[in-house]
Design an enzyme around this catalytic site. Structure first.
Site, mmCIF file in Angstrom:
data_model
loop_
_atom_site.group_PDB
_atom_site.id
_atom_site.type_symbol
_atom_site.label_atom_id
_atom_site.label_comp_id
_atom_site.label_asym_id
_atom_site.label_seq_id
_atom_site.Cartn_x
_atom_site.Cartn_y
_atom_site.Cartn_z
ATOM 1 N N GLU A 279 -22.299 24.587 18.482
ATOM 2 C CA GLU A 279 -21.733 23.298 18.055
ATOM 3 C C GLU A 279 -22.107 22.186 19.027
ATOM 4 O O GLU A 279 -22.152 22.400 20.237
ATOM 5 C CB GLU A 279 -20.198 23.391 18.003
ATOM 6 N N ASP A 280 -22.347 21.013 18.488
ATOM 7 C CA ASP A 280 -22.618 19.848 19.336
ATOM 8 C C ASP A 280 -21.345 19.390 20.049
ATOM 9 O O ASP A 280 -21.305 19.262 21.264
ATOM 10 C CB ASP A 280 -23.213 18.705 18.498
ATOM 11 N N ASP B 145 -14.278 17.865 18.266
ATOM 12 C CA ASP B 145 -13.475 16.644 18.347
ATOM 13 C C ASP B 145 -12.057 16.974 17.858
ATOM 14 O O ASP B 145 -11.213 17.426 18.623
ATOM 15 C CB ASP B 145 -14.162 15.562 17.510
ATOM 16 N N PHE C 72 -15.926 7.716 21.497
ATOM 17 C CA PHE C 72 -17.052 8.008 20.609
ATOM 18 C C PHE C 72 -18.329 8.040 21.437
ATOM 19 O O PHE C 72 -18.638 7.101 22.158
ATOM 20 C CB PHE C 72 -17.161 6.959 19.500
ATOM 21 N N ARG D 256 -29.763 10.074 17.804
ATOM 22 C CA ARG D 256 -29.797 11.524 18.019
ATOM 23 C C ARG D 256 -30.882 11.910 19.016
ATOM 24 O O ARG D 256 -30.795 12.949 19.669
ATOM 25 C CB ARG D 256 -30.058 12.256 16.694
HETATM 26 P P1 IMP Z 1 -14.448 17.619 14.367
HETATM 27 O O1 IMP Z 1 -13.547 16.408 14.403
HETATM 28 O O2 IMP Z 1 -14.172 18.534 15.536
HETATM 29 O O3 IMP Z 1 -14.364 18.305 13.055
HETATM 30 O O4 IMP Z 1 -15.919 17.053 14.570
HETATM 31 C C1 IMP Z 1 -16.874 17.247 13.587
HETATM 32 C C2 IMP Z 1 -18.184 16.578 13.813
HETATM 33 O O5 IMP Z 1 -18.011 15.175 13.968
HETATM 34 C C3 IMP Z 1 -18.973 16.996 15.037
HETATM 35 O O6 IMP Z 1 -19.677 18.199 14.841
HETATM 36 C C4 IMP Z 1 -19.901 15.810 15.191
HETATM 37 O O7 IMP Z 1 -21.043 15.939 14.360
HETATM 38 C C5 IMP Z 1 -19.038 14.646 14.717
HETATM 39 N N1 IMP Z 1 -18.479 13.932 15.873
HETATM 40 C C6 IMP Z 1 -17.276 14.125 16.463
HETATM 41 N N2 IMP Z 1 -17.120 13.284 17.506
HETATM 42 C C7 IMP Z 1 -18.256 12.566 17.582
HETATM 43 C C8 IMP Z 1 -18.709 11.525 18.472
HETATM 44 O O8 IMP Z 1 -18.054 11.094 19.437
HETATM 45 N N3 IMP Z 1 -19.958 11.025 18.212
HETATM 46 C C9 IMP Z 1 -20.738 11.462 17.187
HETATM 47 N N4 IMP Z 1 -20.351 12.417 16.338
HETATM 48 C C10 IMP Z 1 -19.123 12.969 16.539
#
Ligand code: IMP
Length: 196
Positions: free
Chosen positions: A113-114, A117, A166, A179
């Site tokens: 996972e990148d 959040d 962010f 990216r």
């Molecule tokens: P989640 O809120 O953990 O479900 O995050 C899901 C996805 O939102 C991540 O895999 C990222 O692709 C995107 N994401 C979350 N936070 C950021 C951020 O700060 N910048 C860019 N993409 C984000």
């Protein structure tokens, strides 16, 4: 876990860095951390041939670097799930846009996972993949936000814990761009204030 350093991103004349306010994690810090992760995973999996599951599109940089740093045999696959679109807030809705090409029954799976959040995406993936009968699933995430109210989801190895801001770069986008930055950065708020 290494400390996150804030390096001022001054005098940057690269077009791709336009809109970057500051560098949060440098390219060198990322690559050092990936080498450490790869050594751990090599030792953990040995000849088990893990299936690395990258979460598109954000995990492409991390997946590419991690798999090259690993020296054991492995298989790579990708899934795409819905994410933020052009906004900086989660919609709270997750759905599969592209599924795996591989059957994972009896396999050792590593979700790559990148960023974690809210934890919603990961919770969904763990649930979906867990139902397919893998031998085990581990999660490695390059970044995890310190987010109040985030879902307490399984993450076995985190590269860097970052503040609840962010971020862009190293696979992460804002409105599809940034990216290709080789580091993780904070976006200048003027970028989304003018485009929203
Ligand atoms: P989640 O809120 O953990 O479900 O995050 C899901 C996805 O939102 C991540 O895999 C990222 O692709 C995107 N994401 C979350 N936070 C950021 C951020 O700060 N910048 C860019 N993409 C984000």
């Amino acid at each position: 876990m290494p400390e996150v350093s804030t390096v001022e991103h001054s005098a940057n004349d690269e077009l791709r860095a336009r809109g970057v306010a500051s560098v949060l994690i440098t390219e060198e810090e990322i690559q050092n951390e990936i080498r450490a992760m790869a050594r751990e995973l090599d030792a953990e999996y040995g000849e088990d041939v893990p299936l690395l599951v990258g979460v598109l599109t954000g995990a492409v940089s991390f997946m590419a670097d991690l798999m090259k740093a690993m020296t054991i045999p492995l298989v790579v696959d990708f899934m795409a799930v819905s994410s933020y679109g052009a906004a900086t807030q989660s919609s709270g809705v997750v759905r599969i846009l592209k599924d795996l090409n591989n059957d994972i029954e009896g396999r050792r799976v590593i979700i790559v996972e990148d960023i974690v959040d809210s934890g919603l995406t990961l919770q969904y993936l763990l649930d979906v993949l867990g139902r397919r009968g893998p031998k085990d699933i581990r999660v490695v995430a390059m970044l995890k936000k310190e987010k109040p109210g985030a879902i307490p989801v399984q993450v076995d190895r985190i590269g860097f814990t970052i503040p609840d801001d962010f971020v862009i770069g190293y696979g992460l986008d804002y409105a599809g761009q940034y990216r290709n930055l080789p580091y993780v950065a904070i976006l200048d708020p003027s970028v989304y204030q003018t485009s929203e």
